[in-house]
Design a protein around this motif. Structure first.
Motif, short mmCIF file in Angstrom:
data_model
loop_
_atom_site.label_atom_id
_atom_site.label_comp_id
_atom_site.label_asym_id
_atom_site.label_seq_id
_atom_site.Cartn_x
_atom_site.Cartn_y
_atom_site.Cartn_z
N ASP A 122 -0.96 2.91 1.91
CA ASP A 122 -1.30 1.49 2.29
C ASP A 122 -1.25 1.34 3.67
O ASP A 122 -0.60 2.16 4.53
CB ASP A 122 -0.15 0.52 1.77
N ASP A 123 -2.12 0.33 4.43
CA ASP A 123 -2.20 0.38 5.90
C ASP A 123 -0.98 -0.15 6.45
O ASP A 123 -0.81 0.27 7.60
CB ASP A 123 -3.38 -0.47 6.31
N ASP A 124 -0.12 -0.85 5.73
CA ASP A 124 1.09 -1.44 6.18
C ASP A 124 2.47 -0.97 5.88
O ASP A 124 3.53 -0.90 6.31
CB ASP A 124 1.25 -2.98 5.97
#
Length: 352
Positions: free
Chosen positions: A59-61
């Motif tokens: 995930d990007d976060d």
């Protein structure tokens, strides 16, 4: 087949009843879990968008989230470590003061211990975080949390140590006093270390409580950014309170399990070192006993051989002894030479 000696083995009817109760209990638990899962599914709580920022590395976060989580873990551990160190130091000081003073002198200490132990830790954190700043005592939110935790846990640790000292045999204190130690030296060097080892399970439980109580800062204080506050920020940003709560539970359980394992490891190492010292002392005592026995045997053999020489000694052998070993002549004893000299020189001797 092993036979229990503590209770009668259950018969066929008891085994059947136990089997039915177990099956029904498991079915009820599975039914509740299924109902909760169905309810959560209806609310969309299993959506990947809610879980992936916390648990999926792709995930990007994910990196940003765990950077914030790392900050929360660091602040939680720092606050817990400071509170644990201060609580242990103050707890030892309170225990020593209470045990060293007399009945009248220890009364203020007893009142202070009972006052702080009977006050909820939430109230003490509120006192350090809200009352002290209102009175003009400016402290960082980190130290407000540490002071609140220390006020409560130091007196609890003091009572744990006092119970450990009271549980020791009276001979430990008497042995310390017998070798010339003062009461304070006996308490600090003999009784207190044994009380620490004796009450280590209770101390570990209290240290785990301190780690968990750091989360109260997220409710009462405006800082520091410990785990609960970081979790609150993540919940507000991603809108996933259930997932954040599960993450915080996993982190707190992991920290407390590691803390318990560390304390158990230290306790086992102390026990091993103590056993090694005891075995070394036993070996030294056996060596000393063997050496003493060998000396006694040589002494006995020497006495026996010496007695034999004295028995087999030729006449006149006594004259070859050293002057120190010669028997002293008493003042009243008179030898034959002295008698002859007296006869020849004394004027009273009619034949002289």
């Amino acid at each position: 087949m092993s036979t229990s000696v503590l209770y009668d083995a259950p018969g066929p009817r008891a085994r059947r009843r136990s089997r039915i109760i177990s099956v029904v209990s498991i079915a009820v638990i599975l039914g509740l879990l299924a109902a909760a899962a169905w309810r959560l599914g209806q609310q969309g709580q299993f959506s990947p968008e809610l879980w992936s920022p916390l648990f999926w590395p792709g995930d990007d976060d994910f990196v940003t989230v765990w950077g914030r989580v790392g900050t929360g873990i660091r602040n939680t551990l720092l606050a817990a470590a400071a509170a644990i160190a201060l609580s242990l130091a103050i707890g030892v000081a309170v225990t020593t003061t209470r045990l060293m003073l007399g009945r009248g002198g220890r009364l203020p200490v007893v009142v202070l211990v009972e006052l702080l132990r009977g006050t909820p830790v939430v109230v003490l954190i509120f006192f350090s975080g809200k009352i002290l700043p209102a009175l003009g005592v400016g402290l960082d939110t980190f130290w407000q949390l540490v002071i609140g935790l220390t006020l409560y846990n130091s007196v609890v640790i003091a009572e744990i140590l006092r119970a450990g000292v009271a549980a020791l045999p009276r001979g430990q204190r008497e042995a310390g006093l017998a070798i010339g130690l003062t009461k304070r030296q006996t308490l600090l060097t003999i009784q207190m270390p044994q009380a620490f080892r004796l009450m280590l399970p209770a101390l570990i439980s209290q240290l785990v409580v301190i780690v968990k109580d750091t989360s109260l800062a997220g409710i009462i204080l405006t800082g520091p950014e410990e785990l609960l506050r970081i979790g609150e920020q993540l919940r507000n940003f991603f809108g996933n309170p259930l997932q954040v709560a599960i993450l915080l539970i996993i982190l707190f359980v992991t920290i407390n399990v590691l803390l318990s394992r560390l304390a158990t490891y230290v306790e086992r190492k102390l026990s091993e070192s103590r056993s090694k010292v005891s075995s070394d002392l036993d070996v030294d005592a056996d060596q000393v006993a063997d050496a003493t026995t060998a000396d006694d045997r040589r002494t006995d053999a020497g006495d026996a051989s010496g007695h034999g020489r004295r028995v087999r000694a030729r006449p006149g052998a006594l004259s070859r002894r050293s002057p120190a070993s010669r028997p002293t002549q008493s003042a009243n004893s008179v030898g034959p030479d002295d008698r002859r000299a007296w006869r020849t020189t004394s004027p009273d001797n009619p034949g002289g």
